[in-house]
Design an enzyme around this catalytic site. Structure first.
Site, PDB file in Angstrom:
ATOM      1  N   GLU A  24      27.232  20.868  33.025  1.00 12.96           N
ATOM      2  CA  GLU A  24      28.466  20.319  33.007  1.00 12.96           C
ATOM      3  C   GLU A  24      28.611  19.227  31.855  1.00 12.96           C
ATOM      4  OE1 GLU A  24      31.480  18.332  36.397  1.00 12.96           O
ATOM      5  OE2 GLU A  24      31.843  20.456  36.350  1.00 12.96           O
ATOM      6  N   GLU A  79      40.038  22.884  46.243  1.00 14.24           N
ATOM      7  CA  GLU A  79      39.170  23.163  47.258  1.00 14.24           C
ATOM      8  C   GLU A  79      39.073  22.078  48.238  1.00 14.24           C
ATOM      9  OE1 GLU A  79      38.717  23.361  44.132  1.00 14.24           O
ATOM     10  OE2 GLU A  79      37.330  24.928  43.411  1.00 14.24           O
ATOM     11  N   HIS A  92       7.275  34.080  44.964  1.00 15.42           N
ATOM     12  CA  HIS A  92       7.213  35.422  45.464  1.00 15.42           C
ATOM     13  C   HIS A  92       8.559  36.139  45.029  1.00 15.42           C
ATOM     14  CE1 HIS A  92       3.787  34.825  47.958  1.00 15.42           C
ATOM     15  NE2 HIS A  92       4.049  33.753  47.853  1.00 15.42           N
ATOM     16  N   GLY A 138      32.189  12.141  37.891  1.00 14.87           N
ATOM     17  CA  GLY A 138      31.901  12.820  39.197  1.00 14.87           C
ATOM     18  C   GLY A 138      30.678  12.941  39.198  1.00 14.87           C
ATOM     19  N   ARG A 139      29.997  13.699  38.364  1.00 12.34           N
ATOM     20  CA  ARG A 139      28.598  14.082  38.734  1.00 12.34           C
ATOM     21  C   ARG A 139      27.486  13.049  38.522  1.00 12.34           C
ATOM     22  NH1 ARG A 139      31.102  16.206  34.360  1.00 12.34           N
ATOM     23  NH2 ARG A 139      30.348  15.796  32.223  1.00 12.34           N
ATOM     24  N   LYS A 162      37.173  12.127  43.589  1.00 14.10           N
ATOM     25  CA  LYS A 162      37.583  11.271  42.794  1.00 14.10           C
ATOM     26  C   LYS A 162      39.059  11.467  42.426  1.00 14.10           C
ATOM     27  CE  LYS A 162      36.508   9.754  37.995  1.00 14.10           C
ATOM     28  NZ  LYS A 162      35.657  10.101  36.941  1.00 14.10           N
ATOM     29  N   LYS A 220      40.919  26.892  36.200  1.00  9.75           N
ATOM     30  CA  LYS A 220      41.574  26.325  37.411  1.00  9.75           C
ATOM     31  C   LYS A 220      43.435  26.478  36.971  1.00  9.75           C
ATOM     32  CE  LYS A 220      38.902  22.068  38.073  1.00  9.75           C
ATOM     33  NZ  LYS A 220      39.001  20.700  38.022  1.00  9.75           N
TER      34      LYS A 220
HETATM   35  O1  F6P Z   1      36.059  21.001  38.279  1.00  5.43           O
HETATM   36  C1  F6P Z   1      34.846  20.006  38.069  1.00  5.43           C
HETATM   37  C2  F6P Z   1      35.037  18.658  38.595  1.00  5.43           C
HETATM   38  O2  F6P Z   1      36.098  17.956  38.038  1.00  5.43           O
HETATM   39  C3  F6P Z   1      33.627  18.052  38.500  1.00  5.43           C
HETATM   40  O3  F6P Z   1      33.472  17.500  37.312  1.00  5.43           O
HETATM   41  C4  F6P Z   1      33.680  17.215  39.708  1.00  5.43           C
HETATM   42  O4  F6P Z   1      32.567  16.696  40.107  1.00  5.43           O
HETATM   43  C5  F6P Z   1      34.578  18.011  40.770  1.00  5.43           C
HETATM   44  O5  F6P Z   1      35.519  18.569  39.895  1.00  5.43           O
HETATM   45  C6  F6P Z   1      35.297  17.637  41.869  1.00  5.43           C
HETATM   46  O6  F6P Z   1      36.263  16.462  41.565  1.00  5.43           O
HETATM   47  P1  F6P Z   1      36.862  15.592  42.489  1.00  5.43           P
HETATM   48  O7  F6P Z   1      35.938  14.582  42.830  1.00  5.43           O
HETATM   49  O8  F6P Z   1      37.990  14.956  41.885  1.00  5.43           O
HETATM   50  O9  F6P Z   1      37.288  16.399  43.610  1.00  5.43           O
END
Ligand code: F6P
Length: 529
Positions: free
Chosen positions: A341, A200, A372, A255-256, A194, A495
Site C-alpha cells: 500500500e 467494513e 510443503h 493507517g498502516r 482512523k 470503494k
Molecule cells: O482502504 C485502505 C485504508 O484506508 C488503509 O490505508 C487503512 O489502514 C484502512 O483503510 C482502514 O482505515 P480506517 O482506519 O480509517 O478505518
C-alpha cells in the site's frame, strides 16, 4: 518536502544498469572469508545475515551511492523532523514520534491506555452484569487490524487474562464465527478506525452493537462494552460512543503505521501496558539506528537497497517473507499492507508516470508449512524469489526437539537455495544408469538469494525493532523510487464504484456498467433468487 530526483538520471543508476546482467555466483562470494565481515551485522538481540544475497561488494557500494544521490539522508531527517512529506494528503509522517513519546498529546493518550488496561486487568472495569471483561474484540480493517492482530499473536506467551479477537471483513461469516463463542456480559469491543467512515468497520460495529443489545445488553450499558479508537471524534459520538470512551490519534499517523498509537489498544489489553511500552521501545531503538547509522551499516537501508537491486536491475519482482515461528504467522499479511500500500505506485513525486519498477509483490507463510507448499517454485521454478528467513533462537515453549527441527529447516533452506545440488551429486545419489529426465529433475541450480534474520527471543522489544526495520526499509525504497509512500489513492476507485453497485443490488437491478460487469450482476441477482 522530499527531494524529487528521478533515480534513473543518477550516475549510479547508469552504473548499476551496466552491472545488471553480470553473472554472479553467490557461492563464490560466500566462499570469500571476508564476505561475512561485510555482510553480517548484529543489533541488540538480532543477527542479520545478508551474505547470501546476489550482490557483490562493488554493486553494494554503488547502491549506497544511489541512496546518496537520491538524498536519502535528508529524507530520513525530514521524516524524523515531522515534515509534511505526505504531500498529496498535506500531512506529516511522524509515527516515529509515537515511539519516542516526545509529544505531550502522545504521552497523554498513552497514559489513558495505561489506566484503561490496568482497570481491565485488575477487574475494576466491569460489564453490565458486574462481571470483569474476559474478551476484547477489535473491529477494524487494514492498518486498524493487521498490525494489532499480528503483534497480539506474535506475543502469545505474554497474554494476560484477556483473549483478543479480530473482526475485519465485511463478510459477516467472520463476525458470526467470532461472536458465537463470546458472552456479551464479559466482552469489550474496540472500534478501531482512523477515519471512522470505513464501510467494513462501521457495518461490523453496528452489527456488533445489535448483537450486544439482542443478547442481554442495553443502550445504557454500551459505554461499558464499546470504546473507540479514532481521529474522528464527531463520527465516534454519532455512532453512540462517548468521547470519554474514545482514544485519540492524529492525521500524522498513517493507517498502516498506526499500531504504535492507540490503534494498539487491543495489543495493550492483551499483553499489558508494560509490554506495549517495550514494543515501542524496541521500535525506537531501531529508529535511532536508522537515523544515526552510516548508510553502509544501516540495516533498513541495506535491506532496501538489496530490494532495489533485485527489483530494478535483476528483474526479481517479489519477495517472500518466511518466518520460522508460528507466532509470526500474520507477519507476511501485515507486511503486505505496509509495503504494497506504501510503494505500489506508478506516479512519481513530480506527478509523472515512472519508467521503472516500484513496489515488489510481498508474500509468504511461516516455515515449515511453506516448504510443503510453494518452496518447489522457490528452489526450481523459473522465477527467482529473494527470500527473507526469520528465526527465533529461544522458543517460548519447552519442546526443544521441535524447535531444533524448526531451525534446522530454516538453516537448511537458506543453504539449499545458495548451494543447490550439482549433476554429479545427483548421479552419486541415483546411480549413473538413471535417466536424464530424473537426473535433470533432481538438480538444483542454487544461487538463489536470501537474507536470514536470527533473533534471540521474540520479546515485545525485539518485535518492535523488527517491525520498525521493515517500515524503514519501505521508506527508503519509496524515497529512491521517488514516489509518495504515505498516501493510498489506489484503494479509492473500488470503494467508489461499490457504492452505486450496492444501491443497484439492493434495488435488484443490474445497472449501467460494462457488459461483463452487467452480466455478472445479473447472474448474481438471478442466482440469489
Ligand atoms: O482502504 C485502505 C485504508 O484506508 C488503509 O490505508 C487503512 O489502514 C484502512 O483503510 C482502514 O482505515 P480506517 O482506519 O480509517 O478505518
Amino acid at each position: 518536502m522530499l527531494p524529487k530526483i528521478d533515480p534513473t538520471t543518477t550516475k549510479s543508476w547508469a552504473k548499476l544498469s551496466e552491472y545488471a546482467n553480470q553473472k554472479i555466483s553467490i557461492k563464490e562470494l560466500v566462499d570469500n572469508p571476508s564476505r561475512l565481515d561485510k555482510f553480517t551485522f548484529t543489533f541488540n538481540d538480532f543477527y542479520f545475515d545478508f551474505s547470501k544475497n546476489e550482490v557483490s561488494e562493488s554493486t553494494m557500494s554503488e547502491l549506497i551511492t544511489l541512496a546518496r544521490e537520491c538524498n536519502l539522508t535528508d529524507a530520513i531527517q525530514a521524516m524524523f523532523d515531522g515534515k509534511k512529506i505526505n504531500e498529496t494528503e498535506g500531512r506529516s509522517v511522524h509515527h516515529v514520534a509515537l515511539r519516542e513519546k516526545s509529544k505531550p498529546e502522545v504521552v497523554k493518550e498513552l497514559e489513558k491506555v495505561r489506566l484503561f488496561t490496568q482497570k481491565l486487568h485488575n477487574g475494576e472495569w466491569k460489564g453490565f452484569s458486574d462481571k470483569p471483561i474476559t474478551d476484547v474484540v477489535n473491529i477494524g480493517i487494514g492498518g486498524s487490524d493487521l498490525g494489532p492482530k499480528m503483534v497480539s499473536y506474535a506475543l502469545r506467551p505474554y497474554w494476560k487474562r484477556i483473549t483478543p479477537h479480530f473482526i475485519s471483513n465485511v463478510d459477516a461469516a467472520q463476525m458470526v464465527e467470532t461472536l458465537e463463542n463470546l458472552n456479551p456480559e464479559t466482552t469489550l469491543f474496540i472500534i478501531a478506525s482512523k477515519t471512522f467512515t470505513t464501510q467494513e468497520t462501521i457495518t461490523n460495529a453496528l452489527s456488533a452493537k445489535s448483537w450486544f443489545i439482542e443478547n442481554g445488553g442495553s443502550s445504557d450499558s454500551i459505554s461499558k462494552h464499546f470504546v473507540a479508537v479514532s481521529t474522528n471524534e464527531s463520527a465516534v459520538n454519532e455512532f453512540g460512543i462517548d468521547s470519554q470512551n474514545m482514544f485519540e490519534f492524529w492525521d500524522w499517523v498513517g493507517g498502516r503505521y498506526s499500531l504504535w498509537s492507540v490503534i494498539g489498544l487491543s495489543i495493550a489489553c492483551t499483553v499489558g501496558y508494560d509490554h506495549f511500552e517495550e514494543l515501542l521501545k524496541g521500535a525506537h531503538e531501531m529508529d535511532l539506528h536508522f537515523k544515526n547509522t552510516e548508510l553502509d551499516e544501516n540495516l533498513p537501508v541495506i535491506s532496501a537497497l538489496l530490494g532495489i537491486w533485485y527489483n530494478n536491475f535483476r528483474g526479481y519482482d517479489s519477495m517472500a517473507i518466511l518466518p520460522y515461528d508460528h507466532r509470526l504467522r500474520y507477519l507476511p499479511s501485515y507486511l503486505q499492507q505496509v509495503d504494497m500500500e506504501s510503494n505500489g505506485k506508478y506516479i512519481n513525486r513530480s506527478g509523472k508516470k515512472v519508467i521503472y519498477q516500484t513496489g515488489p509483490i510481498i508474500w509468504g507463510e511461516p516455515g515449515t508449512n511453506g516448504q510443503h507448499a510453494f518452496y518447489q517454485l522457490i528452489h526450481q521454478g523459473t522465477k527467482i524469489i529473494p527470500c527473507e528467513f526469520i528465526g527465533i533462537a529461544k522458543p517460548a515453549h519447552a519442546h526443544t526437539d521441535h524447535h531444533e527441527k524448526l531451525l534446522a529447516n530454516f538453516f537448511a533452506q537458506a543453504e539449499a537455495l545458495l548451494t543447490g545440488k550439482s549433476k554429479d551429486q545427483v548421479i552419486d545419489e541415483v546411480g549413473k544408469d538413471a535417466s536424464d529426465i530424473l537426473v535433470n529433475s533432481k538438480i538444483f541450480e542454487g544461487n538463489r538469494p536470501s537474507t536470514s534474520i536470527l533473533i534471540k527471543e521474540l520479546t515485545p522489544k525485539n518485535l518492535g525493532s523488527l517491525i520498525a526495520y521493515y517500515e524503514h526499509r519501505v521508506f527508503v525504497q519509496g524515497v529512491i523510487w521517488n514516489i509518495f509512500s504515505f498516501d493510498q489513492w489506489g484503494v479509492e476507485l473500488g470503494k467508489q464504484l461499490s457504492k452505486p453497485i450496492l444501491k443497484e443490488i439492493k434495488e435488484g437491478k443490474e445497472g449501467n456498467h460494462d457488459s461483463s460487469t452487467n452480466t455478472i450482476m445479473k447472474t448474481y441477482l438471478d442466482m440469489r433468487k
